[in-house]
Design a protein around this motif. Sequence first.
Motif, PDB file in Angstrom:
ATOM      1  N   MET A 216     -10.804  24.204  27.129  1.00 22.85           N
ATOM      2  CA  MET A 216     -10.616  24.674  28.513  1.00 22.85           C
ATOM      3  C   MET A 216     -10.002  23.552  29.342  1.00 22.85           C
ATOM      4  SD  MET A 216     -13.448  26.138  31.170  1.00 22.85           S
ATOM      5  CE  MET A 216     -12.987  26.585  32.841  1.00 22.85           C
ATOM      6  N   THR A 217      -9.023  23.887  30.193  1.00 20.55           N
ATOM      7  CA  THR A 217      -8.343  22.915  31.040  1.00 20.55           C
ATOM      8  C   THR A 217      -8.721  23.156  32.495  1.00 20.55           C
ATOM      9  OG1 THR A 217      -6.495  22.899  29.504  1.00 20.55           O
ATOM     10  CG2 THR A 217      -6.124  21.926  31.669  1.00 20.55           C
ATOM     11  N   THR A 218      -9.030  22.089  33.199  1.00 18.62           N
ATOM     12  CA  THR A 218      -9.368  22.210  34.626  1.00 18.62           C
ATOM     13  C   THR A 218      -8.473  21.291  35.456  1.00 18.62           C
ATOM     14  OG1 THR A 218     -11.087  20.512  34.460  1.00 18.62           O
ATOM     15  CG2 THR A 218     -11.766  22.806  34.162  1.00 18.62           C
ATOM     16  N   VAL A 219      -8.269  21.684  36.693  1.00 21.30           N
ATOM     17  CA  VAL A 219      -7.491  20.886  37.646  1.00 21.30           C
ATOM     18  C   VAL A 219      -8.317  20.744  38.917  1.00 21.30           C
ATOM     19  CG1 VAL A 219      -5.350  20.677  38.950  1.00 21.30           C
ATOM     20  CG2 VAL A 219      -5.333  21.810  36.722  1.00 21.30           C
ATOM     21  N   ARG A 220      -8.457  19.527  39.387  1.00 20.32           N
ATOM     22  CA  ARG A 220      -9.179  19.299  40.647  1.00 20.32           C
ATOM     23  C   ARG A 220      -8.393  18.317  41.506  1.00 20.32           C
ATOM     24  NH1 ARG A 220     -12.833  14.802  40.717  1.00 20.32           N
ATOM     25  NH2 ARG A 220     -14.126  15.940  42.224  1.00 20.32           N
ATOM     26  N   LEU A 221      -8.574  18.458  42.805  1.00 21.39           N
ATOM     27  CA  LEU A 221      -7.895  17.589  43.766  1.00 21.39           C
ATOM     28  C   LEU A 221      -8.743  16.348  44.005  1.00 21.39           C
ATOM     29  CD1 LEU A 221      -5.403  17.426  45.676  1.00 21.39           C
ATOM     30  CD2 LEU A 221      -6.856  18.443  47.452  1.00 21.39           C
ATOM     31  N   THR A 222      -8.115  15.178  43.973  1.00 18.61           N
ATOM     32  CA  THR A 222      -8.819  13.922  44.240  1.00 18.61           C
ATOM     33  C   THR A 222      -8.054  13.119  45.277  1.00 18.61           C
ATOM     34  OG1 THR A 222      -7.667  12.749  42.452  1.00 18.61           O
ATOM     35  CG2 THR A 222      -9.751  13.833  41.895  1.00 18.61           C
ATOM     36  N   PHE A 223      -8.735  12.118  45.825  1.00 17.17           N
ATOM     37  CA  PHE A 223      -8.144  11.279  46.868  1.00 17.17           C
ATOM     38  C   PHE A 223      -8.266   9.815  46.467  1.00 17.17           C
ATOM     39  CE2 PHE A 223      -6.752   9.919  50.931  1.00 17.17           C
ATOM     40  CZ  PHE A 223      -7.612   8.915  51.375  1.00 17.17           C
ATOM     41  N   ARG A 224      -7.164   9.084  46.565  1.00 15.99           N
ATOM     42  CA  ARG A 224      -7.170   7.663  46.281  1.00 15.99           C
ATOM     43  C   ARG A 224      -6.914   6.919  47.581  1.00 15.99           C
ATOM     44  NH1 ARG A 224      -3.392   5.984  41.512  1.00 15.99           N
ATOM     45  NH2 ARG A 224      -4.994   7.194  40.416  1.00 15.99           N
ATOM     46  N   MET A 225      -7.927   6.177  48.012  1.00 12.05           N
ATOM     47  CA  MET A 225      -7.841   5.455  49.277  1.00 12.05           C
ATOM     48  C   MET A 225      -6.868   4.284  49.165  1.00 12.05           C
ATOM     49  SD  MET A 225     -10.949   3.727  51.490  1.00 12.05           S
ATOM     50  CE  MET A 225     -11.911   5.235  51.382  1.00 12.05           C
ATOM     51  N   ALA A 226      -6.185   4.001  50.260  1.00  9.71           N
ATOM     52  CA  ALA A 226      -5.279   2.863  50.298  1.00  9.71           C
ATOM     53  C   ALA A 226      -6.074   1.567  50.322  1.00  9.71           C
ATOM     54  CB  ALA A 226      -4.374   2.946  51.529  1.00  9.71           C
ATOM     55  N   ALA A 227      -5.449   0.485  49.882  1.00  6.25           N
ATOM     56  CA  ALA A 227      -6.121  -0.818  49.884  1.00  6.25           C
ATOM     57  C   ALA A 227      -6.564  -1.191  51.295  1.00  6.25           C
ATOM     58  CB  ALA A 227      -5.190  -1.880  49.313  1.00  6.25           C
TER      59      ALA A 227
ATOM     60  N   LYS B   8      -2.970   5.452  55.292  1.00  4.39           N
ATOM     61  CA  LYS B   8      -3.165   6.708  54.576  1.00  4.39           C
ATOM     62  C   LYS B   8      -3.281   6.475  53.074  1.00  4.39           C
ATOM     63  CE  LYS B   8      -0.484   9.431  57.911  1.00  4.39           C
ATOM     64  NZ  LYS B   8       0.761  10.200  58.109  1.00  4.39           N
ATOM     65  N   GLY B   9      -4.176   7.253  52.448  1.00  2.40           N
ATOM     66  CA  GLY B   9      -4.279   7.264  50.996  1.00  2.40           C
ATOM     67  C   GLY B   9      -3.521   8.458  50.434  1.00  2.40           C
ATOM     68  N   THR B  10      -3.540   8.605  49.117  1.00  2.00           N
ATOM     69  CA  THR B  10      -2.743   9.643  48.453  1.00  2.00           C
ATOM     70  C   THR B  10      -3.631  10.678  47.777  1.00  2.00           C
ATOM     71  OG1 THR B  10      -1.028   8.000  48.023  1.00  2.00           O
ATOM     72  CG2 THR B  10      -0.888  10.055  46.795  1.00  2.00           C
ATOM     73  N   LEU B  11      -3.228  11.926  47.864  1.00  2.00           N
ATOM     74  CA  LEU B  11      -3.907  13.016  47.169  1.00  2.00           C
ATOM     75  C   LEU B  11      -3.317  13.162  45.761  1.00  2.00           C
ATOM     76  CD1 LEU B  11      -4.045  15.598  50.095  1.00  2.00           C
ATOM     77  CD2 LEU B  11      -6.008  14.439  49.076  1.00  2.00           C
ATOM     78  N   TYR B  12      -4.208  13.317  44.786  1.00  2.00           N
ATOM     79  CA  TYR B  12      -3.790  13.464  43.390  1.00  2.00           C
ATOM     80  C   TYR B  12      -4.432  14.693  42.782  1.00  2.00           C
ATOM     81  CZ  TYR B  12      -1.922   8.686  43.167  1.00  2.00           C
ATOM     82  OH  TYR B  12      -1.179   7.560  43.361  1.00  2.00           O
ATOM     83  N   PHE B  13      -3.745  15.257  41.785  1.00  2.00           N
ATOM     84  CA  PHE B  13      -4.369  16.257  40.940  1.00  2.00           C
ATOM     85  C   PHE B  13      -4.952  15.541  39.728  1.00  2.00           C
ATOM     86  CE2 PHE B  13      -3.408  19.871  43.242  1.00  2.00           C
ATOM     87  CZ  PHE B  13      -2.064  19.988  43.558  1.00  2.00           C
ATOM     88  N   GLN B  14      -6.153  15.891  39.377  1.00  2.00           N
ATOM     89  CA  GLN B  14      -6.786  15.364  38.163  1.00  2.00           C
ATOM     90  C   GLN B  14      -6.819  16.495  37.131  1.00  2.00           C
ATOM     91  OE1 GLN B  14     -11.159  14.371  37.834  1.00  2.00           O
ATOM     92  NE2 GLN B  14     -10.324  12.294  38.007  1.00  2.00           N
ATOM     93  N   ILE B  15      -6.086  16.300  36.041  1.00  2.00           N
ATOM     94  CA  ILE B  15      -5.974  17.330  35.007  1.00  2.00           C
ATOM     95  C   ILE B  15      -6.835  16.906  33.814  1.00  2.00           C
ATOM     96  CG2 ILE B  15      -4.384  18.613  33.528  1.00  2.00           C
ATOM     97  CD1 ILE B  15      -2.146  17.795  35.490  1.00  2.00           C
ATOM     98  N   ILE B  16      -7.788  17.760  33.438  1.00  2.00           N
ATOM     99  CA  ILE B  16      -8.738  17.448  32.363  1.00  2.00           C
ATOM    100  C   ILE B  16      -8.573  18.469  31.242  1.00  2.00           C
ATOM    101  CG2 ILE B  16     -11.169  17.066  31.803  1.00  2.00           C
ATOM    102  CD1 ILE B  16     -11.590  16.797  34.909  1.00  2.00           C
ATOM    103  N   HIS B  17      -8.273  17.966  30.032  1.00  2.00           N
ATOM    104  CA  HIS B  17      -8.082  18.846  28.869  1.00  2.00           C
ATOM    105  C   HIS B  17      -8.610  18.134  27.625  1.00  2.00           C
ATOM    106  CE1 HIS B  17      -6.239  21.845  26.251  1.00  2.00           C
ATOM    107  NE2 HIS B  17      -5.694  20.854  25.534  1.00  2.00           N
TER     108      HIS B  17
END
Length: 404
Positions: free
Chosen positions: A1-12, A17-26
């Motif tokens: 099963m594959t899942t996708v979730r939204l994550t946030f990476r804070m700036a140093a 502003k930090g960046t939004l990422y998709f985390q893909i798990i398979h």
Amino acid sequence: MTTVRLTFRMAADSSRKGTLYFQIIHRNTVKTLSTRCRIFADEWDEPNSRIFIMSPVSARRTATLLGIRNRIRHEMHRLNGIINKYDCSGLPYNTADIIHCYRNSQPAVNHSLFAFMHRHIRMLSAQGRLRTADTYRQTLSSITTFRNGADISLSMLTVPFVESYESWLRSRRLCRNTTSFYMRILRSVYNKAAAEGIVPKGNPFATVYTGVDKTSRRAVSLADISRIKALNLAAHTPLAFARDMFLFSFYMRGMSFVDMAFLRKKDLSNNYVVYSRKKTGQQLTVRWERPMQAIVDAYGPSSTQYLLPVIVREDGTERSQYLNAMLRVNRNLKKIGVMAGIPIPLTMYVARHSWATAAKEKDISIGIISQAMGHDSENTTQIYLASIKTGKIDDANRDILNGI
């Protein structure tokens, strides 16, 4: 099963502003995919992996966050569609395959200029920014006519398109300030799309005119005002109403028609009117004078909360009532101008400029005029707000009214 979730990476730097990422798990393999959407740390709801939409900073930032959320939803839908295709194929795949397919496939939905503008018109209206929503609506109508009803993608807002649109506007014999108005609104649309990551950041408007030309004379003298006031017009006719609205605006230091329309009875208290300008939110205080009361008395008490009989029904159509009344008043003012021998076309805007001109001719300082009207530069107005006493403005206004 594959899942996708939204994550946030804070700036140093936490203030950036930090960046939004998709985390893909398979199959126990995790890869991240940047969305290129950036938000501040306090705009991220970590427990629920989502964006806080209601920004405490400003309505404009809230609109930007809404756009980012919609962009994220669209891209999440794309990713899940790719995963579903792999699952249905029955063939083995990994996270690298998903990302490769995502990066090399065209988005399922072409970002429509018309749909994008309609969405922002709805958001602006919901935020109560009706004036801005109207400017977007006017621009969309103009572009629709230019395109003969054919929509385009936001990616087509390039230098050639913008230049072609400006040439078309000029071919309709519109003045430079009018073509610049449409260019500035379209530029705002482009910048919003860029903020959402739909189009690249840039300036396809560098070669078209987006400035503001100095306009021709729009003021009349106190002698002209006196002739308008002295016209023998039958009471309660459209001409008399237009004349009275013009005079009321002048008496109120060039009050705009929208502020007159929405001026409430409770805004008048203890011989002063206190109201906030619809355009800027700036609060103004005006001493109530006899000529103002005479106009209010001429129409008697209204059945609404409003002081003047511009909006006569409180049924959700208040804004359209004001807009229609403004059109009628300006149309009749042109007739009044001819009757009074006024050398320029008479409009409500002339009343505003005429008060400023009369004040200047009375040797009233630019600072006082600036505070009284928010004239020329809103930044200048805000500087004067803290230091100029409103009593000086009231004395200046009384001096002007005594001259007609």
